[in-house]
Design a protein around this motif. Structure first.
Motif, PDB file in Angstrom:
ATOM      1  N   MET A   1       0.809  -1.224   0.000  1.00  0.00           N
ATOM      2  CA  MET A   1       0.000   0.000   0.000  1.00  0.00           C
ATOM      3  C   MET A   1       0.843   1.276   0.000  1.00  0.00           C
TER       4      MET A   1
ATOM      5  N   ASN B   1       1.762   5.446   2.929  1.00  0.00           N
ATOM      6  CA  ASN B   1       0.669   4.490   2.793  1.00  0.00           C
ATOM      7  C   ASN B   1      -0.528   5.231   2.193  1.00  0.00           C
TER       8      ASN B   1
ATOM      9  N   THR C   1      -3.614   4.636   1.938  1.00  0.00           N
ATOM     10  CA  THR C   1      -4.863   4.668   2.700  1.00  0.00           C
ATOM     11  C   THR C   1      -4.836   5.712   3.810  1.00  0.00           C
TER      12      THR C   1
ATOM     13  N   ILE D   1     -10.896   5.171   1.453  1.00  0.00           N
ATOM     14  CA  ILE D   1     -10.014   4.197   2.113  1.00  0.00           C
ATOM     15  C   ILE D   1     -10.456   2.767   1.827  1.00  0.00           C
TER      16      ILE D   1
ATOM     17  N   SER E   1      -8.333   0.092  -0.405  1.00  0.00           N
ATOM     18  CA  SER E   1      -7.678  -1.025   0.289  1.00  0.00           C
ATOM     19  C   SER E   1      -8.220  -2.371  -0.175  1.00  0.00           C
ATOM     20  N   THR E   2      -9.549  -2.479  -0.274  1.00  0.00           N
ATOM     21  CA  THR E   2     -10.126  -3.759  -0.712  1.00  0.00           C
ATOM     22  C   THR E   2      -9.842  -4.019  -2.186  1.00  0.00           C
TER      23      THR E   2
ATOM     24  N   LYS F   1      -6.165  -4.959  -2.785  1.00  0.00           N
ATOM     25  CA  LYS F   1      -5.927  -6.313  -2.285  1.00  0.00           C
ATOM     26  C   LYS F   1      -6.382  -7.361  -3.297  1.00  0.00           C
TER      27      LYS F   1
END
Length: 820
Positions: free
Chosen positions: A528, A551, A553, A561, A565-566, A569
């Motif tokens: 990230m 980072n 996020t 966010i 992030s999801t 991933k």
């Protein structure tokens, strides 16, 4: 007259190692030797007598003010600590209540007094005595030799020394002398004028700096050349080369040598409460003023060049004591940074050897440290105040909104231009009236107009709040442009902590960009971390307060966010591109609706996996050049409920964990109390055991000598064939030789019997009375006697001398006159 002085530290089991060392050391080496052992205060040491049998050098017990001379050995007296100043020995009474670390005391003073002429040797023993002292030896250019633990009777001291990673040689005691001779016989390159080396070979010096930069990613070009040259010359001597060209060959052919040189240049000497009076003034005078002017309850500090953590923990302890005293508590965050990752790892553990006792009061020790088997662990409440991180003050972005900075004994290694640069950055980080705490040999230099002097003696300053504009390069590593059909696109490259090649990353990014329209684009790693940023990011990204973190996020609005992030991933896990539609967030002016396109960058085997995130405004009239399957993403009631559920689960987990921690703390306090008592008893027993071990070793050597002497005496008497009889103070038989059987009827069963009970074979009836008379008068007699067989003997009867005009018993010798 300059010569090398060798400090030798040993404890239990060290007597044999010391003897083996001096048996192999020439008596005319030109070096002086100071031997420090853990001696028992209750027994007279026999070290002078014992060691004199293993060397031709003069062995002396150290005395106050004694001048240290070459080719001599100096031994520490019992109950004393030994140090050196101006080549003279200083003796102090050792503590009778606290554990004593005489080896550390000697090494520290030896390093300060002799610099590169100091040599430290650590032999067999338990504990960690000497481990702190060798930091000072290395910092001042000396060398460190440690006994191979496999050859040591007790390996505690050697192993603790080796764990510091500051040891030059690990050898057996028998191997050490030849290595020492080889070291001191190597001709000095510059005759102690290190700048001569630079004048002789300026190009070679630049090549060495280039090798260090390429191998270790660290530029020493703005550090003081004299400090670097001293380390280079030392490594040249260790490698037995006489010019820089040969040493460059070693650096090029042996990568580990560049690592060793890099570490030696960065060696930092630190200790708890270094310059304790400075900490006292800070705690009693300047920190209370800082507390009183604080408008919030957040206190931010930065310890620059924290090394292994002693300085940072000292600051934390001082703050904790002051907050308790004033009953005024703050949310304290101490950012402790250093360029050396190994030092940071050690500092984070917060474990220190027992030799720190010399720098910390017993009250602080019991309050802020937890005793362990081989040292002390910093207490949890102090550890939680400090955040350790690797950081290069020269290249990395500084912290901001800092209330106090300590940067002690680091600027002295930098050239004036770099000093000014660092001070400028520190002043930028400080709030107005923030405190700057420097080392005793450092000043605010060229930035004197930006600081108010609070303490000229201890170099404590206050920021006036005047700052220069910070260099933009600290926020961006590079800015590049490339042409587009409609406009020039500028790419701002954020500071990257990885070592990947930038041109390859840009090439990978360009390979997936659209032809005509390029929205705001971010390149993100699998961790990230933001790598590259293209376009205007004003509404999307904001740098977090405190230590800069990249980072993604933590830099975007909170509404982005979860999708970022999801989504990232999934992209990295499934290696498939992904798009989200209808994401909205609040910007400065209005609510924006965007589409997120997440694409995996092409990469070859061995390259880092990266993804590009395209922030495309939905109301844009530029069109959409991405053909991915779009997923509607609505941060609505369901998402908020999901977040709320997660928060509730986290809260429950925290409460459960807190309850468990409280129970464990209660049990731990009880166990800790018991453990402290056991450790205190164990330390006393261990100290006594070490002392008794040394006494026992000395007595064992004496027993061996006496056994040899007794055997020599026995063989001598049997060879000479002179009748000899020893009587004790009660005139009982102690020893006799075979020829004495001519005068008395003797066999081994008669040992211990009175002379009155023996059969007299001579014609002199009052012979025993002669023995009694000599015993009483302490006057020798000579008489002639004849046996009943007619053999004539000449008898000498003398009192048995036991030293200093004391006598105990009688010795009789009988010489056969017929054999003359």
């Amino acid at each position: 007259m300059t010569f090398h002085i060798v400090g030798i530290g040993a404890s239990a089991g060290g007597l044999e190692a010391i003897a083996e060392f001096f048996e192999n050391m020439p008596h005319n080496s030109g070096m002086a030797f100071i031997v420090v052992q853990h001696l028992s205060p209750d027994y007279k040491s026999l070290m002078v007598e014992i060691l004199s049998k293993h060397t031709q050098m003069e062995v002396l017990r150290a005395e106050e003010g004694m001048l240290v001379e070459p080719n001599k050995v100096y031994l520490i007296p019992p109950k004393k600590n030994l140090s050196i100043f101006n080549q003279r020995l200083l003796i102090e009474q050792s503590s009778s209540t606290l554990p004593n670390y005489p080896v550390d005391i000697l090494f520290r003073s030896l390093a300060q007094d002799q610099a590169e002429k100091a040599i430290a040797i650590i032999l067999s023993g338990t504990g960690s005595d000497g481990s702190l002292g060798i930091h000072h030896i290395k910092e001042n250019g000396g060398i460190v030799i440690v006994q191979n633990p496999e050859s040591a009777k007790l390996s505690g001291m050697p192993e603790n020394a080796i764990s510091t990673e500051l040891v030059d040689f690990i050898l057996t005691p028998a191997q050490m002398p030849s290595q020492l001779i080889s070291f001191i016989d190597h001709p000095p390159v510059t005759n102690n004028n290190h700048e001569d080396l630079l004048l002789i070979s300026p190009n070679e010096f630049d090549i060495i700096l280039s090798i260090l930069r390429n191998r270790n990613n660290f530029d020493f070009s703005e550090y003081r050349s004299n400090t670097i040259l001293r380390r280079i010359e030392r490594r040249m001597i260790m490698n037995q080369v006489t010019n820089l060209k040969d040493y460059i060959m070693i650096l090029q052919n042996n990568p580990s040598e560049a690592t060793v040189l890099h570490k030696e240049i960065l060696i930092g000497v630190t200790s708890f409460f270094r310059d304790e009076s400075a900490f006292d003034e800070l705690q009693n005078k300047w920190l209370p003023i800082l507390f009183s002017e604080k408008k919030d309850k957040n206190l931010r500090l930065w310890v620059v060049g924290c090394s292994t953590g002693e300085e940072a923990y000292s600051v934390a302890i001082v703050l904790k004591e002051l907050m308790d005293k004033l009953n005024n508590y703050f949310n304290v965050k101490i950012f402790a940074t250093d360029i050396n990752q190994e030092a940071i790892n050690s500092a984070s553990v917060g474990f220190f050897p027992k030799s720190i006792l010399g720098n910390i009061s017993s009250e602080r020790l019991s309050k802020y440290f937890v005793p362990k088997d081989s040292g002390f662990q910093i207490s949890r409440d102090i550890r939680q105040m400090v955040i350790f991180a690797q950081h290069d003050i020269i290249k990395d972005p500084p912290f901001n909104n800092i209330d106090m900075i300590t940067c002690r004994n680091m600027l002295i290694y930098m050239q004036p231009v770099l000093q000014t640069k660092v001070l400028d950055l520190l002043n930028y980080s400080l709030k107005k009236k923030g405190i700057l705490f420097l080392g005793s040999c450092e000043t605010s230099g060229a930035l004197v107009e930006y600081f108010e002097t609070l303490s000229s003696k201890w170099k404590i300053y206050s920021s006036k709040g005047r700052t220069k504009q910070i260099d933009a390069k600290r926020m961006y590593a590079k800015t590049i442009t490339f042409p587009d059909k409609e406009k020039q696109v500028s790419i701002n490259i954020y500071k990257d902590s990885s070592y990947m090649q930038e041109d390859k990353l840009i090439k990978r990014l360009l390979s997936i960009l659209p032809d005509k329209y390029l929205p705001l684009t971010a390149v993100v790693g699998s961790d990230m971390t933001l790598r590259y940023l293209v376009g205007n990011s004003e509404d999307y990204f904001k740098l977090p307060a405190g230590k800069l973190e990249y980072n993604i996020t933590k830099m975007v609005p909170k509404e982005l966010i979860i999708p970022l992030s999801t989504g990232l991933k999934k992209v990295f896990q499934n290696e498939e591109d992904l798009s989200y539609n209808n994401i909205h967030f609040k910007s400065k002016n209005n609510t924006q609706y965007i589409k997120l396109n997440l694409k995996l960058l092409p990469h070859k085997f061995g390259e880092e996996a990266l993804a590009a995130v395209f922030f495309e405004e939905i109301n844009s009239d530029k069109g959409n050049n991405f053909n991915d399957v779009n997923l509607e993403y609505d941060i609505g009631r369901e998402t908020k409920q999901h977040i709320n559920d997660l928060e509730q689960d986290l809260l429950l987990t925290k409460e459960t964990l807190h309850a468990a921690i409280e129970e464990l703390e209660t049990s731990n306090e009880e166990l800790q109390s018991t453990n402290e008592e056991l450790l205190a008893s164990n330390e006393e027993l261990q100290s006594t055991n070490e002392e008794l071990h040394n006494v026992n070793s000395e007595y064992q050597l004496k027993i061996i000598e006496l056994t040899e002497l007794n055997n020599d005496f026995k063989n001598l008497l049997s060879t000479v064939q002179i009748g000899t009889l020893f009587l004790d103070e009660n005139l009982n038989v102690r020893k006799f030789t075979a020829p004495m059987d001519n005068l008395f009827a003797l066999d081994n069963s008669d040992i211990g019997k009175s002379i009155y009970n023996l059969k007299n074979k001579t014609t002199v009836e009052d012979l025993v009375n002669k023995f009694v008379q000599v015993h009483k008068t302490i006057k020798s007699q000579e008489i002639e006697v004849k046996t009943k067989d007619g053999i004539e003997f000449e008898l000498k009867i003398i009192p048995y001398d036991i030293g200093q005009n004391n006598y105990s018993g009688v010795m009789i010798t009988a010489l056969d006159k017929t054999c003359k």
